[in-house]
Every structure is written in structure tokens, then in C-alpha cells.
Scaffold this motif. Structure first.
Motif, PDB file in Angstrom:
ATOM      1  N   ARG A 154      34.794  63.477   3.615  1.00 21.84           N
ATOM      2  CA  ARG A 154      33.357  63.638   3.698  1.00 21.84           C
ATOM      3  C   ARG A 154      32.664  62.327   3.357  1.00 21.84           C
ATOM      4  O   ARG A 154      33.100  61.595   2.485  1.00 21.84           O
ATOM      5  CB  ARG A 154      32.891  64.734   2.746  1.00 21.84           C
ATOM      6  CG  ARG A 154      31.402  65.083   2.802  1.00 21.84           C
ATOM      7  CD  ARG A 154      31.003  65.527   4.205  1.00 21.84           C
ATOM      8  NE  ARG A 154      31.865  66.582   4.670  1.00 21.84           N
ATOM      9  CZ  ARG A 154      31.677  67.879   4.432  1.00 21.84           C
ATOM     10  NH1 ARG A 154      30.634  68.271   3.751  1.00 21.84           N
ATOM     11  NH2 ARG A 154      32.502  68.781   4.909  1.00 21.84           N
ATOM     12  N   VAL A 155      31.575  62.053   4.067  1.00 25.36           N
ATOM     13  CA  VAL A 155      30.756  60.872   3.793  1.00 25.36           C
ATOM     14  C   VAL A 155      29.318  61.342   3.576  1.00 25.36           C
ATOM     15  O   VAL A 155      28.751  62.030   4.426  1.00 25.36           O
ATOM     16  CB  VAL A 155      30.814  59.866   4.961  1.00 25.36           C
ATOM     17  CG1 VAL A 155      29.831  58.724   4.726  1.00 25.36           C
ATOM     18  CG2 VAL A 155      32.230  59.324   5.130  1.00 25.36           C
ATOM     19  N   TRP A 156      28.739  60.964   2.432  1.00 25.46           N
ATOM     20  CA  TRP A 156      27.334  61.252   2.152  1.00 25.46           C
ATOM     21  C   TRP A 156      26.515  59.987   2.372  1.00 25.46           C
ATOM     22  O   TRP A 156      26.910  58.893   1.951  1.00 25.46           O
ATOM     23  CB  TRP A 156      27.143  61.710   0.705  1.00 25.46           C
ATOM     24  CG  TRP A 156      27.758  63.045   0.396  1.00 25.46           C
ATOM     25  CD1 TRP A 156      27.162  64.270   0.519  1.00 25.46           C
ATOM     26  CD2 TRP A 156      29.074  63.304  -0.106  1.00 25.46           C
ATOM     27  NE1 TRP A 156      28.023  65.274   0.121  1.00 25.46           N
ATOM     28  CE2 TRP A 156      29.202  64.704  -0.266  1.00 25.46           C
ATOM     29  CE3 TRP A 156      30.170  62.477  -0.430  1.00 25.46           C
ATOM     30  CZ2 TRP A 156      30.369  65.299  -0.738  1.00 25.46           C
ATOM     31  CZ3 TRP A 156      31.332  63.068  -0.899  1.00 25.46           C
ATOM     32  CH2 TRP A 156      31.425  64.466  -1.046  1.00 25.46           C
ATOM     33  N   LEU A 157      25.384  60.126   3.019  1.00 26.25           N
ATOM     34  CA  LEU A 157      24.481  59.012   3.249  1.00 26.25           C
ATOM     35  C   LEU A 157      23.069  59.579   3.272  1.00 26.25           C
ATOM     36  O   LEU A 157      22.873  60.796   3.301  1.00 26.25           O
ATOM     37  CB  LEU A 157      24.806  58.282   4.551  1.00 26.25           C
ATOM     38  CG  LEU A 157      24.565  59.012   5.888  1.00 26.25           C
ATOM     39  CD1 LEU A 157      24.641  58.003   7.035  1.00 26.25           C
ATOM     40  CD2 LEU A 157      25.585  60.121   6.147  1.00 26.25           C
ATOM     41  N   THR A 158      22.077  58.709   3.222  1.00 20.31           N
ATOM     42  CA  THR A 158      20.700  59.208   3.281  1.00 20.31           C
ATOM     43  C   THR A 158      20.342  59.553   4.725  1.00 20.31           C
ATOM     44  O   THR A 158      20.874  58.967   5.671  1.00 20.31           O
ATOM     45  CB  THR A 158      19.698  58.170   2.745  1.00 20.31           C
ATOM     46  OG1 THR A 158      19.662  57.050   3.631  1.00 20.31           O
ATOM     47  CG2 THR A 158      20.094  57.707   1.339  1.00 20.31           C
ATOM     48  N   VAL A 159      19.439  60.504   4.884  1.00 21.67           N
ATOM     49  CA  VAL A 159      18.976  60.856   6.223  1.00 21.67           C
ATOM     50  C   VAL A 159      18.357  59.647   6.912  1.00 21.67           C
ATOM     51  O   VAL A 159      18.579  59.408   8.104  1.00 21.67           O
ATOM     52  CB  VAL A 159      17.971  62.026   6.148  1.00 21.67           C
ATOM     53  CG1 VAL A 159      17.243  62.213   7.473  1.00 21.67           C
ATOM     54  CG2 VAL A 159      18.681  63.308   5.746  1.00 21.67           C
ATOM     55  N   ASP A 160      17.595  58.846   6.154  1.00 26.95           N
ATOM     56  CA  ASP A 160      16.978  57.652   6.731  1.00 26.95           C
ATOM     57  C   ASP A 160      18.013  56.612   7.133  1.00 26.95           C
ATOM     58  O   ASP A 160      17.712  55.729   7.950  1.00 26.95           O
ATOM     59  CB  ASP A 160      15.997  57.027   5.730  1.00 26.95           C
ATOM     60  CG  ASP A 160      14.753  57.878   5.542  1.00 26.95           C
ATOM     61  OD1 ASP A 160      14.484  58.726   6.413  1.00 26.95           O
ATOM     62  OD2 ASP A 160      14.063  57.711   4.526  1.00 26.95           O
ATOM     63  N   GLY A 161      19.205  56.704   6.567  1.00 18.61           N
ATOM     64  CA  GLY A 161      20.250  55.740   6.899  1.00 18.61           C
ATOM     65  C   GLY A 161      21.107  56.122   8.083  1.00 18.61           C
ATOM     66  O   GLY A 161      22.031  55.382   8.445  1.00 18.61           O
ATOM     67  N   LEU A 162      20.837  57.263   8.697  1.00 15.89           N
ATOM     68  CA  LEU A 162      21.604  57.688   9.869  1.00 15.89           C
ATOM     69  C   LEU A 162      21.341  56.766  11.054  1.00 15.89           C
ATOM     70  O   LEU A 162      20.259  56.185  11.177  1.00 15.89           O
ATOM     71  CB  LEU A 162      21.225  59.106  10.272  1.00 15.89           C
ATOM     72  CG  LEU A 162      21.770  60.251   9.425  1.00 15.89           C
ATOM     73  CD1 LEU A 162      21.058  61.555   9.789  1.00 15.89           C
ATOM     74  CD2 LEU A 162      23.283  60.400   9.626  1.00 15.89           C
ATOM     75  N   PRO A 163      22.309  56.618  11.942  1.00 19.46           N
ATOM     76  CA  PRO A 163      22.049  55.884  13.184  1.00 19.46           C
ATOM     77  C   PRO A 163      20.911  56.548  13.957  1.00 19.46           C
ATOM     78  O   PRO A 163      20.685  57.758  13.843  1.00 19.46           O
ATOM     79  CB  PRO A 163      23.375  55.991  13.952  1.00 19.46           C
ATOM     80  CG  PRO A 163      24.402  56.254  12.900  1.00 19.46           C
ATOM     81  CD  PRO A 163      23.714  57.068  11.848  1.00 19.46           C
ATOM     82  N   ASP A 164      20.195  55.770  14.739  1.00 15.37           N
ATOM     83  CA  ASP A 164      19.092  56.312  15.530  1.00 15.37           C
ATOM     84  C   ASP A 164      19.572  57.456  16.418  1.00 15.37           C
ATOM     85  O   ASP A 164      20.651  57.393  17.014  1.00 15.37           O
ATOM     86  CB  ASP A 164      18.475  55.214  16.397  1.00 15.37           C
ATOM     87  CG  ASP A 164      17.775  54.154  15.551  1.00 15.37           C
ATOM     88  OD1 ASP A 164      17.426  54.459  14.387  1.00 15.37           O
ATOM     89  OD2 ASP A 164      17.576  53.031  16.058  1.00 15.37           O
TER      90      ASP A 164
END
Length: 237
Positions: free
Chosen positions: A189-199
Motif C-alpha cells: 500500500r502507498v499513502w499520498l495526499t490527494v493533491d499529490g496524485l497525478p493529474d
């Protein structure tokens, strides 16, 4: 009560990848369509890996007026309005997005990776620190130039994603700032911010979570959530 517990168990069986957010001791129904929800005391969950698990709540929504059947996935627009909202009985309102799956594009054969995009101080609400490094903080959402991820212990081990290393997901480079304990999430699993998602990779729904404030109980929190939801519906009409 028995039917509510069975529904919670079925939800976990259908979506084991998101059990980390579903295994909570209280469910607060959010009547996003203005309907009346319920508070489910899931007493069968035992020894949760979170501090003060009796204060953790899962945010549910009902689908339409007069339908009390809850859904544990929340509408994206309304959920984002909840994150950071001031509430008398709830604090730390946060959420993880459902999907998306991204590709590790530096691999010789690209590998699909399950992500859990977070909004708000999700890790702070869950109350579990990283085993190595740190968890994501709200400030990480404001830095797109240096995008950060937290990974599960299994992902770190099997993908050689060590603390401080970089991984490339769908042609976007991220720095691994934390590795979670193995008991927190057993899958890759990888957690990241929603704003950091690819376009173009926005979540289609969210799994919401919050904590009851000190001295608050589930019933007043449920009533407050219904009032806040009714206000959302009224503002949109």
C-alpha cells in the motif's frame, strides 16, 4: 443492532483493502441526502491497533431520503467539505480516497500499485506513528514540488522502497518519507495526499473517519452530522 453488525461485517468482507478505515468502534451515519441515520456500536471489534479506539468513528452516508441503509463510501465533493470543518462533537475529520491504482513506471515491467490518497490529518486521527520516518502531514498537501508518500512495510520490503528513496508512480516522482508498522496494513500500500496524485487521478469516493471529542458520545455526534449534512443539501438546492 444485529443487522447493523452484519452489514458492517459484510462491508469488510467486500473491501478488505480498506479494513483499516472500516474497523472502527462506532459508525456515525451522515445523511447526505437529508435522511436520518443511525449510530452503530460495533462491539465485536476487539484490540484495535489505534489509541483510544472507543473514540474513533467511521463516517457513513445514506443514499437518499427515507433510506436508512448506510454506505461506507462517501461522496467526494461533500466529504471534502467535511474535512477541516468545525464540529462540536467530532474532531480530526479526515478521509482516504477509494483508489486509484497507479503504475510504477520505473520498473522494467510496470507494476500496478494500490494507493490510498488522504485528505486532512488522516494519520493523526488514526493515531498510529510510522515505524520508520514520519507519516503524512497536512503540509504535504501544499507541496507539489516535493511529493511525499508513506508506504506499508510489505511494499517497502518487496519494492525496495526504503526510507528516503524515490518511486515513480504514473510518471510522477515521490519521496518515501515513512514506512508504517506491519500490523497497520498487511498488503502492499502507498499513502499520498490527494493533491499529490497525478493529474486526472481523483478518487471516485472516500472512506471518512473522525474522533469523538472528549466528553462526547455517539448519539449527539450523529445528530450533529445529520444537521451538517442537511445544511449541505440545503445549500445545493
Amino acid at each position: 443492532m444485529i443487522s447493523a453488525i452484519k452489514e458492517a461485517a459484510r462491508a469488510l468482507a467486500r473491501t478488505p483493502a480498506f479494513a483499516i478505515t472500516a474497523v472502527l468502534s462506532i459508525g456515525v451515519a451522515i445523511g447526505l441526502a437529508g435522511s436520518i441515520g443511525s449510530v452503530v456500536y460495533a462491539a465485536f471489534f476487539a484490540r484495535l491497533p489505534y489509541p483510544e479506539p472507543d473514540r474513533l468513528v467511521e463516517l457513513w452516508q445514506t443514499q437518499e431520503p427515507d433510506n436508512t441503509q448506510p454506505s461506507d463510501y462517501l461522496d467526494p465533493v461533500r466529504m471534502l467539505e467535511w474535512v477541516g470543518a468545525e464540529a462540536r462533537h467530532l474532531e480530526g475529520i479526515a478521509a482516504t480516497g477509494i483508489g486509484p491504482t497507479l503504475l510504477m513506471t520505473r520498473e522494467q515491467d510496470p507494476v500496478r500499485v494500490q494507493t490510498a490518497p488522504v485528505v486532512g490529518d488522516w494519520f493523526g486521527t488514526m493515531g498510529v506513528p510510522a515505524a520508520r520516518g514520519r507519516v503524512l502531514a497536512p503540509d504535504d498537501a501544499r507541496s507539489r514540488a516535493d511529493r511525499a508518500v508513506v508506504v506499508s512495510e510489505r511494499f517497502s520490503r518487496e519494492r525496495s522502497a526504503e526510507l528516503g528513496s524515490t518511486i515513480e508512480l504514473s510518471e510522477v516522482v515521490y519521496t518515501v518519507v515513512g514506512v508504517m508498522p506491519p500490523e497497520f496494513q498487511s498488503d502492499e500500500r502507498v499513502w499520498l495526499t490527494v493533491d499529490g496524485l497525478p493529474d486526472g487521478s481523483a478518487p471516485v469516493a472516500y472512506a471518512g473517519v473522525a474522533r469523538l471529542r472528549e466528553g462526547s458520545t455517539g448519539d449527539p455526534a450523529a445528530r450533529e452530522s445529520q444537521q451538517m449534512s442537511a445544511a449541505q443539501v440545503a445549500a445545493e438546492s
